[in-house]
Scaffold this motif. Structure first.
Motif, PDB file in Angstrom:
ATOM      1  N   LYS A 117       2.440  11.910  -1.482  1.00 54.12           N
ATOM      2  CA  LYS A 117       3.277  11.297  -1.510  1.00 54.12           C
ATOM      3  C   LYS A 117       3.465   9.396  -1.540  1.00 54.12           C
ATOM      4  O   LYS A 117       4.076   8.355  -1.891  1.00 54.12           O
ATOM      5  N   ASP A 118       3.349   9.564  -0.032  1.00 53.55           N
ATOM      6  CA  ASP A 118       3.447   8.199   0.551  1.00 53.55           C
ATOM      7  C   ASP A 118       3.197   7.798   1.316  1.00 53.55           C
ATOM      8  O   ASP A 118       3.226   8.160   2.747  1.00 53.55           O
ATOM      9  N   ALA A 119       2.448   6.535   0.656  1.00 50.25           N
ATOM     10  CA  ALA A 119       1.401   5.549   1.671  1.00 50.25           C
ATOM     11  C   ALA A 119       1.971   5.070   2.984  1.00 50.25           C
ATOM     12  O   ALA A 119       1.368   5.228   4.038  1.00 50.25           O
ATOM     13  N   SER A 120       3.459   4.498   3.116  1.00 46.86           N
ATOM     14  CA  SER A 120       3.959   4.011   3.757  1.00 46.86           C
ATOM     15  C   SER A 120       4.168   4.986   4.755  1.00 46.86           C
ATOM     16  O   SER A 120       4.181   4.819   6.564  1.00 46.86           O
ATOM     17  N   LEU A 121       4.629   5.859   4.943  1.00 50.94           N
ATOM     18  CA  LEU A 121       5.058   7.114   5.544  1.00 50.94           C
ATOM     19  C   LEU A 121       3.721   7.623   6.379  1.00 50.94           C
ATOM     20  O   LEU A 121       4.199   7.517   7.838  1.00 50.94           O
ATOM     21  N   PHE A 122       2.480   7.374   5.509  1.00 48.49           N
ATOM     22  CA  PHE A 122       1.168   7.314   6.116  1.00 48.49           C
ATOM     23  C   PHE A 122       0.707   6.917   7.616  1.00 48.49           C
ATOM     24  O   PHE A 122      -0.029   6.447   8.780  1.00 48.49           O
ATOM     25  N   ALA A 123       1.387   5.462   7.152  1.00 48.83           N
ATOM     26  CA  ALA A 123       0.796   4.623   7.738  1.00 48.83           C
ATOM     27  C   ALA A 123       2.046   4.135   9.222  1.00 48.83           C
ATOM     28  O   ALA A 123       1.381   3.941  10.087  1.00 48.83           O
ATOM     29  N   THR A 124       3.482   4.949   8.857  1.00 50.36           N
ATOM     30  CA  THR A 124       3.814   5.408  10.054  1.00 50.36           C
ATOM     31  C   THR A 124       3.319   6.406  11.079  1.00 50.36           C
ATOM     32  O   THR A 124       4.058   6.324  11.870  1.00 50.36           O
TER      33      THR A 124
ATOM     34  N   GLU B 193      -5.757  10.419  -5.338  1.00 47.61           N
ATOM     35  CA  GLU B 193      -7.096   9.719  -6.088  1.00 47.61           C
ATOM     36  C   GLU B 193      -7.028   8.954  -4.466  1.00 47.61           C
ATOM     37  O   GLU B 193      -7.859   7.908  -4.216  1.00 47.61           O
ATOM     38  N   GLU B 194      -5.936   8.740  -3.831  1.00 48.59           N
ATOM     39  CA  GLU B 194      -6.610   7.502  -2.638  1.00 48.59           C
ATOM     40  C   GLU B 194      -4.589   8.293  -2.039  1.00 48.59           C
ATOM     41  O   GLU B 194      -4.567   8.899  -2.417  1.00 48.59           O
ATOM     42  N   ILE B 195      -5.026   8.130  -0.288  1.00 57.59           N
ATOM     43  CA  ILE B 195      -4.366   7.557  -0.013  1.00 57.59           C
ATOM     44  C   ILE B 195      -2.396   7.784  -0.328  1.00 57.59           C
ATOM     45  O   ILE B 195      -1.833   6.330  -1.100  1.00 57.59           O
TER      46      ILE B 195
END
Length: 352
Positions: free
Chosen positions: A191-198, A331-333
């Motif tokens: 649900k949250d690519a920005s969380l993954f990035a963090t 589908e993607e991160i």
């Protein structure tokens, strides 16, 4: 921080605050004015926090305790009769309250007890593990295990309140921090690519620790939104099961004694993404992104078992409906979807 789960008459607040356990009785008083409280915990968590909590509660309520051995084996249907007997012995009535103090095992079991004892008594979740704080304490899924599989007897039964104190994570063994990070990473994946990035930028739990309250809040907020849309797990909420079809099969394969839940979820997330990527269903490179972040947080990506050995357990997965297995794929991160399939998705010769 206070988040509100809007479920009509089953609505409740989730409070996330460092040091919250020290004022738990104040929070409980806001939603409960009865006579008795039964605290259900395990022997490990209770040793750290049970005395302090009970001292607070005893100033207002008559209190009793049910203390179980720590570990997944306590979340068994065979444990229930003893728990019910202790509650009856303490005089707990339908107008009284159960408090679940512990990780996911205690939260699931105590919630199921609350849902079924005297046809239902109110309960409050005080999750003490990272996994329980970001995932299992929120949303009202309560269950126990059968020898045939995990969470096969359960219900949807919402708590009256969830009290999350990130400070209690300081007493967790490192393995249980890693365990919880499996579910944290899951939220970034689905649900949250920005969380993954963090999470990727921090790279280790030690570097992430100063942001932990914010990370917990973000995970809980994602789950809150999903639960509000799909309280009974018939659509959108199924996305939260990313990695779990394989995870539950792995846990059962080793009788819940080898991989922890978060470790099994980590394996499940990587392996199902690797397979879906091979089939052209997921953006190329996604599995490798997941592998790297899992490794950085000390989580495994394989269990050394042929997928054919796990299929029997997957047949009993709760997402197996009318011979269609509803898999959660990326589908993607940051973007996930429900993919109707069957067990042929997993080739017997493939290793998990």
């Amino acid at each position: 921080m206070k988040l509100h789960v809007n479920l009509g008459e089953n609505s409740y607040d989730i409070v996330i605050e460092k040091g919250l356990l020290k004022k738990a009785s104040e929070e409980i008083r806001e939603v409960y004015s009865g006579k008795r409280i039964a605290v259900i915990s395990d022997d490990s968590v209770y040793g750290f926090y049970g005395g302090e909590l009970l001292n607070q509660l005893k100033s207002t309520w008559e209190c009793s305790t049910v203390i179980l051995p720590h570990g997944e084996t306590s979340k068994s249907i065979n444990v229930l009769p003893g728990v019910y007997a202790k509650l009856l012995e303490s005089g707990l009535s339908r107008s009284d309250l159960i408090v679940a103090l512990g990780g996911g095992v205690i939260g699931d079991l105590a919630g199921f007890v609350a849902a079924t004892y005297l046809r239902g008594v109110p309960f409050i979740q005080i999750p003490t593990s990272l996994l329980a704080q970001v995932d299992s304490s929120v949303g009202g899924k309560v269950a126990v295990d059968l020898k045939e599989g995990k969470n096969l007897v359960g219900s949807f039964y919402q708590p009256k309140k969830v009290l999350i104190d990130p400070d209690v994570l300081a007493t967790l063994p490192q393995r249980y921090i890693h365990d919880g990070m499996g579910e944290v990473i899951k939220y970034g994946c689905i649900k949250d690519a920005s969380l993954f990035a963090t999470l990727k930028e921090a790279g280790t739990f030690e570097r992430l620790a100063e942001k932990m309250t914010e990370v917990i809040t973000r995970c809980v907020d994602i789950k809150r939104g999903v639960v509000e849309e799909d309280q009974f797990d018939t659509g959108e909420r199924m996305l939260l099961n990313f990695g779990h079809t394989l995870a539950h099969a792995i846990e059962q394969k080793f009788a819940y004694g080898r991989e922890s839940h978060g470790e099994a979820v980590a394996i499940g997330m990587y392996q199902i993404t690797r397979i879906s990527e091979e089939q052209g269903l997921t953006k190329e490179g996604t599995a490798e992104e997941i592998r790297k972040i899992l490794a950085s947080y000390g989580l495994p990506v394989s269990c050394g078992v042929n997928l054919g050995e796990l299929k029997e357990a997957m047949k009993r997965d709760k997402k197996n409906y009318k011979n269609s297995l509803r898999l959660i794929l990326l589908e993607e991160i940051g973007k996930s979807r429900i993919h109707p399939s069957d067990l042929s998705f997993f080739k017997d010769s493939q290793m998990a």
